[in-house]
Write a protein that holds these residues in place. Sequence first.
Motif, PDB file in Angstrom:
ATOM      1  N   GLU A 271       0.874  -1.172   0.000  1.00 32.28           N
ATOM      2  CA  GLU A 271       0.000   0.000   0.000  1.00 32.28           C
ATOM      3  C   GLU A 271       0.906   1.214   0.000  1.00 32.28           C
ATOM      4  O   GLU A 271       1.922   1.209   0.708  1.00 32.28           O
ATOM      5  CB  GLU A 271      -0.896   0.006   1.241  1.00 32.28           C
ATOM      6  N   GLN A 273       0.315   1.128  -3.340  1.00 37.35           N
ATOM      7  CA  GLN A 273       0.333   0.677  -4.737  1.00 37.35           C
ATOM      8  C   GLN A 273       0.286  -0.843  -4.811  1.00 37.35           C
ATOM      9  O   GLN A 273       1.298  -1.512  -4.978  1.00 37.35           O
ATOM     10  CB  GLN A 273       1.593   1.229  -5.428  1.00 37.35           C
ATOM     11  N   ASN A 275      -0.274  -4.761  -5.931  1.00 35.86           N
ATOM     12  CA  ASN A 275       0.096  -5.551  -7.103  1.00 35.86           C
ATOM     13  C   ASN A 275      -1.015  -5.460  -8.159  1.00 35.86           C
ATOM     14  O   ASN A 275      -2.182  -5.743  -7.884  1.00 35.86           O
ATOM     15  CB  ASN A 275       0.263  -7.005  -6.635  1.00 35.86           C
ATOM     16  N   ASN A 276      -0.615  -5.125  -9.384  1.00 37.69           N
ATOM     17  CA  ASN A 276      -1.577  -4.963 -10.466  1.00 37.69           C
ATOM     18  C   ASN A 276      -2.344  -6.250 -10.774  1.00 37.69           C
ATOM     19  O   ASN A 276      -3.492  -6.202 -11.231  1.00 37.69           O
ATOM     20  CB  ASN A 276      -0.828  -4.487 -11.718  1.00 37.69           C
ATOM     21  N   LEU A 277      -1.734  -7.389 -10.499  1.00 35.70           N
ATOM     22  CA  LEU A 277      -2.415  -8.665 -10.768  1.00 35.70           C
ATOM     23  C   LEU A 277      -3.632  -8.833  -9.862  1.00 35.70           C
ATOM     24  O   LEU A 277      -4.587  -9.532 -10.206  1.00 35.70           O
ATOM     25  CB  LEU A 277      -1.455  -9.840 -10.556  1.00 35.70           C
ATOM     26  N   LEU A 279      -5.319  -6.039  -8.703  1.00 28.26           N
ATOM     27  CA  LEU A 279      -6.260  -4.969  -9.094  1.00 28.26           C
ATOM     28  C   LEU A 279      -7.044  -5.328 -10.349  1.00 28.26           C
ATOM     29  O   LEU A 279      -8.154  -4.850 -10.546  1.00 28.26           O
ATOM     30  CB  LEU A 279      -5.490  -3.658  -9.318  1.00 28.26           C
ATOM     31  N   THR A 280      -6.460  -6.159 -11.203  1.00 25.77           N
ATOM     32  CA  THR A 280      -7.129  -6.487 -12.469  1.00 25.77           C
ATOM     33  C   THR A 280      -7.774  -7.876 -12.453  1.00 25.77           C
ATOM     34  O   THR A 280      -8.294  -8.317 -13.464  1.00 25.77           O
ATOM     35  CB  THR A 280      -6.106  -6.418 -13.625  1.00 25.77           C
ATOM     36  N   ASN A 281      -7.710  -8.546 -11.314  1.00 25.96           N
ATOM     37  CA  ASN A 281      -8.255  -9.913 -11.255  1.00 25.96           C
ATOM     38  C   ASN A 281      -9.788  -9.865 -11.168  1.00 25.96           C
ATOM     39  O   ASN A 281     -10.350  -9.227 -10.276  1.00 25.96           O
ATOM     40  CB  ASN A 281      -7.681 -10.642 -10.032  1.00 25.96           C
TER      41      ASN A 281
END
Length: 316
Positions: A271, A273, A275-277, A279-281
């Motif tokens: 936090e 930021q 992990n993008n994996l 956020l997009t799951n």
Amino acid sequence: MRILANDGIDDQGKLMLENAGFQVDTTHIPQDELMEKLPQYDVITVRSATKVRKELIDACPNLKIIARGGVGMDNIDVQYARDKGITVINTPAASSISVAELVFAHLFNGVRFLYDSQRKMPVEGQTNFAGLKKAYAKGVELRGKTLGVIGYGRIGHETAKMGLSLGMNVLVADTFPVNTEISLTFFDGQSVKFNVKQVPLEELLQNADFISLHVPFLGKPLIGAEEFSKMKNGVGIVNASRGGIIDETALINSLDSGKVAFAGLDVFENEPQPNNLLLTNAKISLSPHIGAATNEAQQRVGEELASLIIAKLAGS
Ligand SMILES: O=C(O)[C@H](O)COP(=O)(O)O
């Protein structure tokens, strides 16, 4: 006496402090300027955003109180500050209901696929309504299912209580024996007693349809690949306590394999930021660490902090 409310404070708490004769400054001072500016203050109040580490404490020899508006104190070097004679306080009870309600927001989200349908409904004005209706046709009810609450402090207790209110069977796991009786009081004042069942963690993992975590982060994940492998197929899991308690790679693998049907995450290893994996799951219901972010909780936090500060500094 000057108080820096660096991550804000509810108006009512601020007023209480001002009425008691304190000067309250709510201007946020960025972390890298605190070493220079905090020495002008007697008290700092923070939420989780501002870090109060050893170097900052050393730079403020006149600091009397570090006040955490909230539960977790992992952003403060608590023992170091106390060893230097600084009072460190928090408000452990004020946000329990709000966090528990957020857990259920994620659970309801999960069992009816709201996290996914909200992402897919507005597809460039061309929503495939019938297709989506079919895709989300296999929702399940919470009633009658087993909720596993890991960590039975104030928030775990409140979460268990809400589960019972919804007609769920509640298992709890904790390192200490807990009082398993819960009294539910209704609007007409009547109380009914229920019981949760305390079980070893392993038994909870094997039997819960939904799992909610309410433990502090102790340096390594409590839930990793091994723990996921013990869970029921299609389990739903919610973490509104601290990032790092769930191994995020193991979670993504378990979502991909279908072992875990959905996750609700309010907290993340990284936090601010994550992990993008994550956020997009498509199987994760997301919120940005807002468990305590309700008007009611923040009012209680502000008032409790103000009372504690006034009680400590009165007469000094
Ligand atoms: O520990 C807490 O009280 C919660 O995680 C809320 O943190 P916040 O006050 O930074 O929102």
